[in-house]
Design a protein around this motif. Structure first.
Motif, PDB file in Angstrom:
ATOM      1  N   SER A 166      -3.822 -35.724   6.382  1.00  0.00           N
ATOM      2  CA  SER A 166      -4.410 -35.303   7.656  1.00  0.00           C
ATOM      3  C   SER A 166      -4.526 -36.453   8.644  1.00  0.00           C
ATOM      4  N   ASN A 167      -4.730 -37.661   8.121  1.00  0.00           N
ATOM      5  CA  ASN A 167      -4.865 -38.826   8.981  1.00  0.00           C
ATOM      6  C   ASN A 167      -3.548 -39.579   9.163  1.00  0.00           C
ATOM      7  N   ASN A 168      -2.453 -38.939   8.735  1.00  0.00           N
ATOM      8  CA  ASN A 168      -1.107 -39.526   8.870  1.00  0.00           C
ATOM      9  C   ASN A 168      -0.998 -40.913   8.238  1.00  0.00           C
ATOM     10  N   ALA A 169      -1.820 -41.146   7.217  1.00  0.00           N
ATOM     11  CA  ALA A 169      -1.777 -42.434   6.511  1.00  0.00           C
ATOM     12  C   ALA A 169      -0.853 -42.305   5.300  1.00  0.00           C
ATOM     13  N   TYR A 170       0.399 -41.934   5.581  1.00  0.00           N
ATOM     14  CA  TYR A 170       1.338 -41.609   4.510  1.00  0.00           C
ATOM     15  C   TYR A 170       1.640 -42.796   3.596  1.00  0.00           C
ATOM     16  N   ASN A 171       1.524 -43.987   4.145  1.00  0.00           N
ATOM     17  CA  ASN A 171       1.833 -45.173   3.342  1.00  0.00           C
ATOM     18  C   ASN A 171       0.758 -45.462   2.288  1.00  0.00           C
ATOM     19  N   LEU A 172      -0.337 -44.687   2.313  1.00  0.00           N
ATOM     20  CA  LEU A 172      -1.376 -44.836   1.285  1.00  0.00           C
ATOM     21  C   LEU A 172      -1.060 -44.008   0.036  1.00  0.00           C
ATOM     22  N   ILE A 173      -0.053 -43.135   0.128  1.00  0.00           N
ATOM     23  CA  ILE A 173       0.298 -42.294  -1.020  1.00  0.00           C
ATOM     24  C   ILE A 173       0.718 -43.135  -2.231  1.00  0.00           C
ATOM     25  N   PRO A 174       1.511 -44.223  -2.054  1.00  0.00           N
ATOM     26  CA  PRO A 174       1.826 -45.065  -3.211  1.00  0.00           C
ATOM     27  C   PRO A 174       0.576 -45.644  -3.883  1.00  0.00           C
TER      28      PRO A 174
END
Length: 358
Positions: A166-174
């Motif tokens: 939701s916060n577009n912090a996709y790089n936190l998925i790893p």
């Protein structure tokens, strides 16, 4: 009765192998088994019961709609909180299959109503998700019902992942994948320590185990298909490195268990492991599935092992079709990977045969 007799025979076998120093409260162990055995039902019955309870709950919601329930924003919050509280209280008070499945249904519906009610009041989505995490986490300390705890863990994991998306912090998925990888490894490899440390933890162990497997899969599925989530490829390899570390640690544990002390054999095992993992550097979904398979195989957890195998097949297939290579190049890669797996199998089988002869 036959299973109870088998348990007695199993205790006698342990007592015989350990000698006079072995002590255990046989009556307490058998009594605990009888209680747990009486409260367990087949998976099919549980699924049908939960499905029936869910339909009954939906019917009740339909009745509420007829009397104007959806016209009030407060009603969503009130009924949502009431459903969640009632589900926890029922699970704490009763231990019957029918009541248990009904409470699980209203527990899930309660969270849906609660979260939707928050959105109607224009509450920030992040705050709503944090409230869901807090309530689900609190329920783990109040009741240790298997399915309710399993659902709570899924809600916590899904909410954390939703916060990232939701916060577009996709790089936190790893990072999400790495944390789940470390948690699931610690849980699997410290089963005895966790179960024996505290009674509540022992009841939470089984739902936590399967819950963390699905939590890890949530993260793996988001990056298992290229383009599904706009994550930078510069960050994907971070999850792979973390999972590689986990896999090598598991391999080290397996080497220790099998008493492999020859340095040459250790080097060959680590080398073959590295050759298997190297092609998956930019596909942590594959290495994540391997983690699940290795851990489940190591502790003889059949459910997790089957889930890991199915996940591995899916992620390899997805990775194969996402590769920007020609069909010939893809075929060569699969051929070479197959050779490495066969070499690893032959090497481990050979050493297993030698150990059995010794």
């Amino acid at each position: 009765m036959e299973k109870l007799t088998n348990k007695k025979a199993f205790l006698d076998t342990i007592r015989f192998s350990e000698g006079a120093e072995f002590e255990c409260d046989e009556n307490a162990i058998l009594k605990e088994y009888e209680v747990n055995h009486e409260n367990t039902s087949s998976l099919a019955i549980k699924i049908l019961s939960i499905f029936g309870g869910f339909l009954a709950s939906l019917t009740f919601l339909g009745f509420l709609a007829l009397v104007g329930f959806y016209e009030s924003e407060f009603a969503f919050l009130i009924f949502g909180i009431s459903f969640i509280t009632s589900a926890i209280w029922i699970n704490k008070k009763y231990d019957k299959l029918l009541i248990d499945t009904f409470s699980i249904s209203i527990y899930v519906i309660g969270f849906v109503l609660f979260f939707y009610g928050l959105t109607l009041f224009k509450v920030d989505e992040n705050i709503g998700l944090l409230l869901v995490i807090s309530i689900a986490l609190s329920s783990l300390f109040i009741t240790q019902n298997y399915i309710l705890s399993f659902i709570s863990i899924l809600l916590i994991s899904a909410s954390f992942l939703k916060l990232i998306l939701s916060n577009n912090a996709y790089n936190l998925i790893p990072i999400y994948i790495a944390i789940n990888g470390f948690l699931i490894t610690y849980l699997f490899l410290n089963e005895a320590k966790i179960i024996s440390s505290y009674k509540r933890l022992s009841k939470l162990y089984n739902p936590a185990r399967i819950g963390l497997i699905f939590s890890l899969l949530f993260g793996l599925f988001t990056i298992g298909k290229r383009g599904l989530v706009p994550i930078s490829e510069n960050y994907i390899w971070l999850a792979s490195i973390a999972l590689f570390f986990v896999i090598f640690y598991i391999v080290k544990t397996i080497i220790t268990i099998n008493n492999i002390t020859v340095s040459k054999k250790k080097i060959i095992i680590y080398l073959l492991t590295a050759l298997v993992l190297l092609p998956t550097l930019f596909s942590p979904a594959i290495s994540g599935a391997i983690v699940i398979i290795l851990l489940s195989f190591l502790v003889n957890y059949k459910t997790g092992f089957v889930i890991g195998i199915l996940s591995l097949i899916y992620f390899i297939s997805q990775y194969y079709y996402d590769l920007n290579f020609t069909l010939l190049t893809k075929s060569i890669l699969l051929f070479l990977s197959g050779i490495v797996f066969i070499a690893l199998y032959i090497f481990t089988s050979k050493n297993k045969t030698i150990n059995e002869k010794i």
